[in-house]
Write a protein that holds these residues in place. Structure first.
Motif, PDB file in Angstrom:
ATOM      1  N   VAL A 217       0.855  -1.199   0.000  1.00 19.59           N
ATOM      2  CA  VAL A 217       0.000   0.000   0.000  1.00 19.59           C
ATOM      3  C   VAL A 217       0.890   1.247   0.000  1.00 19.59           C
ATOM      4  O   VAL A 217       2.055   1.191   0.374  1.00 19.59           O
ATOM      5  N   GLY A 218       0.294   2.368  -0.405  1.00 22.80           N
ATOM      6  CA  GLY A 218       1.040   3.631  -0.459  1.00 22.80           C
ATOM      7  C   GLY A 218       1.047   4.339   0.887  1.00 22.80           C
ATOM      8  O   GLY A 218       0.389   3.921   1.851  1.00 22.80           O
ATOM      9  N   ASN A 219       1.777   5.428   0.908  1.00 25.31           N
ATOM     10  CA  ASN A 219       2.004   6.182   2.136  1.00 25.31           C
ATOM     11  C   ASN A 219       0.958   7.288   2.278  1.00 25.31           C
ATOM     12  O   ASN A 219       0.927   8.220   1.466  1.00 25.31           O
ATOM     13  N   CYS A 220       0.082   7.171   3.244  1.00 26.56           N
ATOM     14  CA  CYS A 220      -0.866   8.252   3.554  1.00 26.56           C
ATOM     15  C   CYS A 220      -1.223   8.079   5.023  1.00 26.56           C
ATOM     16  O   CYS A 220      -0.975   6.998   5.578  1.00 26.56           O
ATOM     17  N   PRO A 221      -1.751   9.117   5.682  1.00 21.76           N
ATOM     18  CA  PRO A 221      -2.054   8.955   7.109  1.00 21.76           C
ATOM     19  C   PRO A 221      -2.942   7.730   7.352  1.00 21.76           C
ATOM     20  O   PRO A 221      -4.001   7.602   6.749  1.00 21.76           O
ATOM     21  N   ALA A 222      -2.463   6.816   8.187  1.00 22.65           N
ATOM     22  CA  ALA A 222      -3.183   5.602   8.612  1.00 22.65           C
ATOM     23  C   ALA A 222      -3.235   4.494   7.555  1.00 22.65           C
ATOM     24  O   ALA A 222      -3.801   3.438   7.806  1.00 22.65           O
ATOM     25  N   PHE A 223      -2.671   4.761   6.373  1.00 21.91           N
ATOM     26  CA  PHE A 223      -2.601   3.734   5.319  1.00 21.91           C
ATOM     27  C   PHE A 223      -4.011   3.215   4.988  1.00 21.91           C
ATOM     28  O   PHE A 223      -4.946   3.991   5.055  1.00 21.91           O
ATOM     29  N   VAL A 224      -4.158   1.928   4.664  1.00 26.03           N
ATOM     30  CA  VAL A 224      -5.491   1.490   4.221  1.00 26.03           C
ATOM     31  C   VAL A 224      -6.299   0.885   5.384  1.00 26.03           C
ATOM     32  O   VAL A 224      -7.405   1.339   5.680  1.00 26.03           O
ATOM     33  N   PHE A 225      -5.717  -0.107   6.025  1.00 20.14           N
ATOM     34  CA  PHE A 225      -6.489  -0.836   7.043  1.00 20.14           C
ATOM     35  C   PHE A 225      -7.008   0.114   8.128  1.00 20.14           C
ATOM     36  O   PHE A 225      -8.198   0.117   8.448  1.00 20.14           O
ATOM     37  N   ASN A 226      -6.125   0.938   8.665  1.00 12.70           N
ATOM     38  CA  ASN A 226      -6.551   1.802   9.765  1.00 12.70           C
ATOM     39  C   ASN A 226      -7.472   2.930   9.315  1.00 12.70           C
ATOM     40  O   ASN A 226      -8.240   3.454  10.124  1.00 12.70           O
ATOM     41  N   ARG A 227      -7.386   3.306   8.039  1.00 13.17           N
ATOM     42  CA  ARG A 227      -8.347   4.313   7.548  1.00 13.17           C
ATOM     43  C   ARG A 227      -9.757   3.740   7.616  1.00 13.17           C
ATOM     44  O   ARG A 227     -10.689   4.380   8.096  1.00 13.17           O
ATOM     45  N   LEU A 228      -9.907   2.504   7.118  1.00 16.30           N
ATOM     46  CA  LEU A 228     -11.244   1.892   7.144  1.00 16.30           C
ATOM     47  C   LEU A 228     -11.669   1.552   8.569  1.00 16.30           C
ATOM     48  O   LEU A 228     -12.822   1.748   8.956  1.00 16.30           O
ATOM     49  N   LEU A 229     -10.702   1.071   9.353  1.00 13.90           N
ATOM     50  CA  LEU A 229     -11.011   0.716  10.741  1.00 13.90           C
ATOM     51  C   LEU A 229     -11.438   1.960  11.529  1.00 13.90           C
ATOM     52  O   LEU A 229     -12.392   1.924  12.318  1.00 13.90           O
TER      53      LEU A 229
END
Ligand SMILES: NC(=O)c1ccc[n+]([C@@H]2O[C@H](COP(=O)([O-])OP(=O)(O)OC[C@H]3O[C@@H](n4cnc5c(N)ncnc54)[C@H](O)[C@@H]3O)[C@@H](O)[C@H]2O)c1
Length: 437
Positions: A217-229
């Protein structure tokens, strides 16, 4: 996977294959032309909740494993917690006496950073604070050999800023394990602007060696899993402080849907201080209700109270009258704009925004395929397999329905970031209406 419908099985198989065919943007390298460095010795920095699990996973896979803690007191605490984990794993028959003996003997716990000189891979799992992680990387840069790859288990922080302190920032890669790290099969591998394909290949190789599925996954605040979580947990709190659902009622709706655990039990298990640090470090908004929970140091199991309370000796979960009173007080003052009439409405309230967030991640180029998000939640979060993950669930419900609902909610709460509708849904909604005209 016996009871899993055939279409979901093939969907998951496809996701496995897609995950292995990783590639970095702008021809920076991919799975066909990038090699891992040889891995023999691995170190984990920080022997807390995550560091212990990560170190156990490496040690069980026969890597020379060193775990570094701050001071002698922290080393003792780490050893004590490891013994508790060993006993629990034994009671679930996931570890036997000989494996535990091996872990006791081979997992080296120390405060001496100079023992990291010959490590091939380091995974840091210290507190979620940028300043601390930068100081640590600066220190490691002066100690470790040049070829050593630096992994970070950060849940949310910017890889580019973290690697900026290094002579060679290409060696930093996110290796984001899920809790409990010794058990969960899923890992997000994160690339920053400078991460080399060799660092990514090494992270992939390390994950495979410890029998985990890495997803790039790419670099962004919280990435993918934690964004959805994060979206899911925010919505589940809202069910309490706006609609008056008690913690066990929220959890029951979700377990009835098929999850092994409800969101508030999960939040208590992971530690509410993790989300507090995440939100504070990233400047993300928190509700007054959440701030009050933090203020009362309700950090979940680790403090014996969170959304539930826990018996100090048996650790058994119980409903907490004080928390329930707090829910009643907050919800009695609230004026929710979205109507929730039944359990299905509550489920949609929790899960539709997750699909939206997943689509935003794809639109931003953070992850390539919906199925990769789905498999992350199936393997990493106990998502009920039959519904195929948050993205597939949305598609099963009907993408037009999800689009209409989200667009309606965003009209009711235009300032709410969670209802900023993905373009993919906006386009579906337009097509849906124009085809009806
Ligand atoms: N807890 C989770 O569910 C979870 C899940 C995924 C990722 N993470 C991330 O993993 C990291 C660690 O989280 P955690 O929950 O294990 O934290 P924790 O508070 O349980 O443990 C952190 C440990 O790091 C040690 N430490 C701090 N500074 C150190 C230093 N300079 N040198 C050596 N050790 C040091 C502390 O003594 C402590 O034991 C964070 O970045 C967090 O965001 C946490």
């Amino acid at each position: 996977m016996d009871k899993v419908p055939d279409d979901i099985k093939s969907y998951m198989m496809e996701a496995y294959q897609l995950a292995s065919r990783w590639s970095l943007p702008n021809n920076r390298g991919d799975h066909t032309n990038s090699k891992s460095i040889p891995l023999k010795s691995v170190a984990v920095i920080g022997g807390g909740t995550m560091g212990r699990g990560i170190a156990m996973a490496f040690c069980m896979a026969e890597f020379e494993t060193i775990l570094v803690e701050l001071n002698d007191q922290a080393v003792e605490n780490c050893k004590k917690e490891l013994e508790i984990t060993y006993a629990r794993e034994k009671s679930f028959k996931r570890l036997n006496d000989s494996k535990i003996e091996k872990l006791r003997k081979n997992l080296q716990i120390t405060t001496d950073f100079h023992r990291l000189q010959n490590c091939d891979l380091i995974v840091e799992a210290v507190f979620e604070e940028m300043k601390l992680k930068k100081e640590l990387f600066t220190k490691l840069d002066g100690i470790c050999k040049k070829s050593c790859i630096f992994g970070t288990n950060t849940s949310s922080l910017d890889l580019d800023e973290m690697s900026s302190v290094l002579q060679n920032p290409t060696k930093v890669v996110g290796i984001h394990f899920f809790n409990p790290a010794n058990l969960i099969k899923m890992v997000e591998v994160i690339y920053g602007s400078h991460t080399s394909s060799e660092a990514v290949a090494t992270a992939f190789e390390a994950c495979r060696a410890i029998k985990k599925l890495p997803i790039l996954v790419g670099n962004c605040p919280a990435f993918v899993f934690n964004r959805l979580l994060g979206v899911y947990l925010n919505q589940s709190q809202k069910l309490m402080y706006e609609y008056g659902y008690l913690p066990h009622q929220v959890d029951k709706i979700v377990t009835n849907f098929g999850f092994l655990m409800g969101p508030l039990t999960v939040a208590d298990m992971n530690g509410l201080d993790v989300m507090e640090k995440l939100k504070k470090e990233n400047g993300w908004p928190a509700s007054d209700f959440e701030k009050e929970v933090w203020k009362q140091k309700r950090y979940g199991r680790k403090t014996n109270r969170g959304y539930y309370k826990y018996d100090k000796i048996t650790h058994k979960k119980e409903n907490d009258m004080e928390m329930e009173q707090m829910v009643r007080e907050y919800s009695s003052r609230a004026h929710p704009s979205i109507q929730i009439l039944n359990d299905q409405d509550a489920i949609n309230f929790l899960l539709y925004p997750m699909m939206n967030e997943g689509l935003l991640c794809i639109e931003e180029g953070i992850i390539d395929h919906e199925s990769l998000i789905d498999i992350m939640f199936i393997l990493g979060f106990g998502w009920p397999v039959a519904t195929g993950g948050p993205m597939n669930f949305g598609r099963q419900q009907g993408i037009e329905k999800v689009a209409n609902t989200l667009i309606f909610w965003s009209s009711l709460e235009p300032e709410n970031r969670i209802y900023q509708v993905a373009q993919t849904l906006r386009k579906v909604d337009k097509k849906h209406f124009s085809s009806k005209l």
